[in-house]
Every structure is written in structure tokens, then in C-alpha cells.
Design an enzyme around this catalytic site. Structure first.
Site, mmCIF file in Angstrom:
data_model
loop_
_atom_site.group_PDB
_atom_site.id
_atom_site.type_symbol
_atom_site.label_atom_id
_atom_site.label_comp_id
_atom_site.label_asym_id
_atom_site.label_seq_id
_atom_site.Cartn_x
_atom_site.Cartn_y
_atom_site.Cartn_z
ATOM 1 N N HIS A 251 1.601 19.454 19.749
ATOM 2 C CA HIS A 251 3.059 19.457 19.575
ATOM 3 C C HIS A 251 3.802 19.117 20.872
ATOM 4 O O HIS A 251 5.000 18.834 20.833
ATOM 5 C CB HIS A 251 3.538 20.816 19.087
ATOM 6 C CG HIS A 251 3.134 21.136 17.681
ATOM 7 N ND1 HIS A 251 3.379 20.287 16.629
ATOM 8 C CD2 HIS A 251 2.475 22.209 17.142
ATOM 9 C CE1 HIS A 251 2.916 20.817 15.509
ATOM 10 N NE2 HIS A 251 2.359 21.976 15.802
ATOM 11 N N ASP B 296 -5.119 19.078 11.952
ATOM 12 C CA ASP B 296 -4.341 20.311 11.980
ATOM 13 C C ASP B 296 -3.342 20.291 10.833
ATOM 14 O O ASP B 296 -2.811 19.237 10.475
ATOM 15 C CB ASP B 296 -3.606 20.438 13.318
ATOM 16 C CG ASP B 296 -2.975 21.796 13.535
ATOM 17 O OD1 ASP B 296 -3.514 22.592 14.309
ATOM 18 O OD2 ASP B 296 -1.923 22.066 12.911
#
Length: 638
Positions: A356, A392
Site C-alpha cells: 500500500h 493479497d
């Protein structure tokens, strides 16, 4: 009073303790705080400084300065208020010893002449009240009612709670096993990994049921390292933790690595069958190959803080910068060693996660982007084409941002999206790259939770592998978040360890087996440790036990794959054949299901109880309009 502030322009939240002056009501700081100015010069503040005083060195908001709490331990009582201390108020010059709250005695007399014990009791009562309580008691707030002759019908009992070590969910005191995941309150998962029984305490684990570890101390000496799987791990990454627990333990916690390491040790895999890579902190120059100066400095400054936050859910402590640099350094060294042929493949057992983290920002539990740094290191070692597959459950918005204009790095992500309602909201199928690199970002967004092995393997067969074969990478990186695993409290999907192992085996057949797996998310300890162990076994050469022949996806999964194929075949012509076959076989069936769901939603758009009430006329009018609109939409689609 524990307070958390974000002071622009620095993208950090800082924790410090304040109090109020009992005479003038001004906010004051507790002792042992320091102030860091924009020039990064550290100065010791006075024991208690007035935030709104005239002195410029203590006027934080006007100077955009940051107050850092250096010593929270022992300074907070159970309610989180500041302890009794000596201070000097800069507003009126008074000094002395006061309680932690503003004083008001029970007789309405000035707080200066009241008994300190009464002041403290009354002040605590006022601060603990809700707005409703204060409203109902505003006429007798300062009166002490004599309730010695009153006996309650029921005694208020404080409910004791405990948090599950496996999934962090809260349970009541008298429950021995977690009501969410079934894990025992005193589970041995941190000692034996997922091999420990979830239903027994650690002292009752039957040692004979644990796997027998092989005597593999000299395995690495019997042959060259080029045939071995390397593992990157360092215990200093366990020091990265949230300092002050909020209402619930943070899901990204050190126990994630402990559980995986315990599973690998119990299975005799690491230490044993895998070669350990020595850890080092990555250099500033290597970080700036993918991150901006703002990101690097924002993470580095946390070394001088007891606790800080980049976003409300992305914490840091004084060890976080070191842990992030160790994680990035291990990933970079593993990538270089694998590509150069010094080791066969590798697994980076690292935290904090990274996918992220973008060019500038740290977010989503991530500080530095480990996968992007590993790709940069592989390119520095000579790789011309790098493939990053991110499974993910959350979209790797940071990785996509870093490489969305690059044609040397192909990014493929499989994640929950749900039309942007699932965190972080990015990763739609039409996000394909930019600035001449269209097609080098491939997003496979799931429209719902509960996605399992069938949909993931189907997407691999129809989208991931055909594009990967056409791209022909020199090096492959897996951003291996295990939060799509069965039982994960955040992902709520259904991928099994065998499913992860199967996807790993498919990718290991590419690029000559030069494959690096990097740990990202995953917050159920049993799920993450069993899945990571299954993946490492594939890296060691074992075959997964799963039947992928005649794999049939769910209807929702089929629609997602068809949407991706329709977009990406404009950039990868090899996908056109797959799209044509799937659409001719199942396309009409998937579209029919979509219409049924759409029709069902429209018919329930008007509350059914309106039909018999005062809104019956409105009910019939709206129902006719929705039916007419629905028929129009169907005819248009046909």
C-alpha cells in the site's frame, strides 16, 4: 488526557498528554515533552508549557511544530488522564500542586478554597458524564445525594474480556475458546505454529503429534547454495508494534511473524532446509529509487518518537523505521541473490508489509514498498522484465502507482473490490496503466467476499498465466498477502493453503524458477502460518495436493474474469481466444444471472409495507416505474 493530533504538512499523527490549568482553564503540556521544529532541531520543553501562551517556542499550531511524547509510562491513570504534578501556568503566573481536572466544590464555592479530595471527586464525576447525564442533572450537579438507604435491584457487574491470540476477536471471561475462530484462550500457536491444537492449551499439546524434524544442520554444506531456498528474517522486525492499544489489538502485530516462524521451526523447514539471508538496513539511496524524499524522511523521523501514526490505522514506534528498512533490505538482497543464481528461490518473512505504500505516502499498515524495492534490486542485478503478482485480498495501490508508467514491470493483482467499496477502493478492471504503459497493470477485481480456490485458480488459468507467458519475465515477485485465506477476519474469503500452493507452483514454472515470495497481509495466525508453510514447501520442490482439472468457477468469479478479459485483450491479443471460448460456453448464463439479481434488487427497492399503509398509492406508482425501467434496461442489453 491522551491526545492524538495530525499537524500539517507532516503526514504523521503524534501522541502527547495535556491538562487544564485550574485557575484559567488553559491547556498545558505534561513534563518531559520535546518539540521538533520544521528544521528538525530538538529542544527540551519546560515541565508544563502553555499551548496558547505568548512564547513562540510553545505555540505549536502557529509554528507547525510537533510535540512528541517521550515518557507515557507511569503518567496515565486508568482513565487516561494526566497525573498530579507541579506546573507553572504562563497565562496568569500562578503555580502550585493541582489535581488532573478542573476543580469545582460541591457547595458552589470557589475551587481555590475547596478541599482537594472533593475537587478531584467532583471533577471526575463531571468529566465522566455523558451529555445526556449532564443535561438531566444540571440543577443538582453540585449536590451530593444521600443514597445510603437505597439498594439497587441488580448489581452492575463489570464484564471481563480477553482477546483471541489467533484472530484478535474479543471474548467474555468465562469462555475458554474463541467464539469466532474456536482457538483456545491459552493456545500454543505461538510456540508450535499451526501444528498446535486449536482446542487445547499449550501445556496439553501432545508432542508426539507434532511433525518429526529432520537433522538438517548440514544440509546447506552438502551441496551448493544455488539449489536451496533462502529465507529472510530478523527478530528486530518484531519490535515494530502499536504502543498504546486502542479498543482492540491491531491486526498487523508481531505475532504474525512469530506464528509463521514457529510453524516453520516445528516442521523443520527453517532453520533446517532453508538458507538464512543475513539482514541489513536498506540504504537511503536504494529507497529513493522507488520512494520520494518525503516518504523516506517521514519514516525516519519516527525513530525519535515513542508513538506516531501516518494514518489512523498505520502506526509507528521508535523501532518501526529500523524494521521497515530491515524488511526492505532483506527483499532487495533476496531479489539480487535469486536473480544472480546464488540461491534457487526465496521467501521474505518480513514486516511491516509494503504494497500500500506509494511514492510519497505510507498507509494501510505499510511504510516502505518491499515488492517495488525488490523489483528495483532485480533490475539493478540485470533483470529486463519483472512480473509482480499480488494476491493479497486488498489491492496494492502503492505498487500500481509506482509502476503504472513502466513497461519493464508488469503488475497483476487479484483482490476484493466490490465497485470500490472495499479498501483501498482502487484496482478496478479498467485501471490498466498510463503514459504508454497501458496493459502493464492488470487488475482482477472480485465483486464480493467468500472467493475461494476455484475462482483464484480459474483466474490464473484464464488471465494471469497467458499474460505472464506472453510477457516472458526474467524474474517473478509474489506479493503474498494471506488475508484472502479461510478464516481471516479482514479478508473474509476462502482460499486454502493448497490453493496458495497451487498458484505458487504455476508461477514457479516461469522465468526459470527465479521466484521471490514476499509476505504482505494476513491476520489469522493459523491461516497465515499454514498458508506460508504450504508456499515454502512448493519452493522446496514439493507438489501441492489439489485437483485443478475441470475447475469450474462461481458465477460471480466468471463475470469478473470475463470483464477483465474483455478489457485486457485490447493489449494482450492472446486473451481473445480465451474470451471467445468462455463467452460462448458460459457468457449467456452469466448474463442471465446478472439480470435475475438486478431484477430482484429492483423489485425490493420499494419497502413492501408501504403497500398496506398510508403510502399505498406511492408504492404502486414507484413499483410500476421500476418495472417499466427494468424492462427497458433488459431490452437495451439484449
Amino acid at each position: 488526557m491522551l491526545q492524538v493530533f495530525q499537524i500539517a504538512p507532516t503526514p504523521l499523527y503524534f501522541i502527547f498528554v495535556t491538562d487544564d490549568c485550574y485557575r484559567c482553564g488553559e491547556m498545558i503540556l505534561v513534563e518531559n515533552c520535546v518539540i521538533i521544529s520544521e528544521g528538525n532541531e530538538v529542544s527540551e520543553a519546560s515541565k508544563m508549557s502553555n499551548l496558547t501562551g505568548v512564547k513562540t517556542e510553545t505555540n505549536l499550531l502557529n509554528q507547525s511544530e510537533v510535540v512528541l511524547c517521550q515518557d507515557l509510562n507511569g503518567r496515565l491513570d486508568r482513565d487516561g488522564s494526566a497525573a498530579v504534578c507541579d506546573y507553572t501556568c504562563h497565562n496568569d503566573g500562578h503555580s502550585g500542586e493541582v489535581s488532573q481536572l478542573s476543580a469545582r466544590d460541591s457547595d458552589g464555592i470557589s475551587g481555590l478554597n475547596a478541599d482537594p479530595a472533593a475537587i478531584t471527586k467532583s471533577a471526575k464525576r463531571e468529566n465522566d458524564m455523558t451529555l445526556e447525564d449532564m443535561y438531566n442533572a444540571r440543577y443538582n450537579f453540585d449536590e451530593e445525594d444521600d443514597d445510603s438507604d437505597w439498594e439497587p435491584s441488580e448489581k452492575q457487574i463489570e464484564v471481563l474480556k480477553w482477546f483471541c491470540v489467533n484472530c484478535t476477536m474479543v471474548n467474555v471471561e468465562d469462555v475458554g475458546n474463541c467464539e469466532i475462530c474456536g482457538e483456545h484462550r491459552e493456545s500454543g500457536i505461538l510456540r508450535h505454529g499451526f501444528f498446535a491444537s486449536p482446542y487445547l492449551p499449550v501445556e496439553d499439546v501432545n508432542q508426539e503429534e507434532l511433525p518429526v524434524t529432520e537433522n538438517s544442520e548440514d544440509l546447506c554444506k552438502q551441496s551448493s547454495l544455488s539449489s536451496f531456498t533462502a529465507v529472510g528474517f530478523d527478530e528486530r522486525m518484531l519490535l515494530h508494534a502499536e504502543v498504546v492499544m486502542k479498543s482492540h489489538p491491531h491486526p498487523e502485530r508481531p505475532d504474525r511473524l512469530r506464528a509463521i516462524a514457529a510453524s516453520l521451526a516445528t516442521a523443520g523447514i527453517f532453520p533446517g532446509k532453508c538458507y538464512p539471508i543475513p539482514a541489513r538496513e536498506i540504504t537511503r539511496e536504494e529507497l529513493q529509487m522507488v520512494h520520494s524524499v518525503e516518504n523516506v524522511e517521514a519514516v525516519d523521523i519516527t525513530r525519535r518518537m515513542l508513538a506516531s501514526y501516518f494514518t489512523p490505522d498505520t502506526y509507528a514506534n521508535e523501532h518501526s523505521a529500523c524494521a521497515a528498512r530491515l524488511a526492505a533490505g532483506l527483499c532487495a538482497d533476496l531479489a539480487s541473490a535469486i536473480y544472480s543464481g546464488r540461491v534457487k528461490n526465496g521467501f521474505a518473512l518480513v514486516r511491516p508489509p509494503g504494497h500500500h505504500a506509494g511514492v510519497k505516502q505510507a498507509m494501510g499498515f505499510c511504510l516502505h514498498n518491499n515488492a517495488a524495492i525488490a523489483a528495483s534490486a532485480a533490475e539493478a542485478a540485470g533483470a529486463k522484465k519483472v512480473l509482480i503478482v499480488d494476491w493479497d485480498v486488498h489491492h496494492g495501490n502503492g505498487t500500481q502507482e509506482i509502476f503504472e508508467r513502466s513497461k519493464s514491470v508488469l503488475y497483476i493483482s487479484l483482490h476484493r473490490h466490490e465497485d470500490g467499496r472495499f479498501y483501498p477502493g482502487t484496482g478496478a478492471a479498467d485501471e490498466v496503466g498510463s503514459m504508454g504503459a497501458e496493459g502493464y497493470c492488470v487488475n482482477i477485481p472480485w465483486s464480493r467476499g467468500g472467493v475461494g480456490d476455484k475462482d483464484y485458480i480459474f483466474a490464473f488459468e484464464q488471465v494471469v498465466l497467458p499474460i505472464a507467458l506472453d510477457f516472458n519475465p526474467d524474474f517473478i515477485i509474489i506479493s503474498a498477502g494471506f488475508d484472502a485465506a479461510r478464516g481471516d477476519p479482514l479478508g473474509c474469503c476462502d482460499v486454502t493453503p493448497a490453493g496458495y500452493a497451487s498458484m505458487t507452483q504455476m508461477l514457479s514454472a516461469l522465468s526459470g524458477g527465479k521466484l521471490l515470495v514476499i509476505l504482505e497481509g494476513g491476520y489469522n495466525l493459523r491461516s497465515i502460518s499454514s498458508s506460508a508453510t504450504a508456499v515454502i514447501k512448493v519452493l522446496l520442490g514439493e507438489s501441492p495436493v489439489i485437483d485443478i482439472d475441470n475447475n469450474v468457477p462461481t458465477k460471480a468469479g466468471l463475470r469478473s474474469v470475463l470483464d477483465v478479459l474483455k478489457i485486457q485483450m485490447n493489449f494482450w491479443p492472446t486473451l481473445e481466444t480465451n474470451f471467445t471460448k468462455l463467452h460462448s460456453k458460459w457468457g449467456s448464463y452469466a448474463l442471465q444471472d446478472t439480470r435475475k439479481q438486478s431484477k430482484k434488487r429492483r423489485r425490493t427497492g420499494v419497502p413492501v409495507w408501504w403497500r398496506w399503509g398510508r403510502k399505498s398509492l406511492l408504492y404502486h406508482v414507484l413499483s410500476k416505474q421500476l418495472r417499466a425501467r427494468s424492462c427497458c434496461n433488459y431490452s437495451c442489453r439484449c
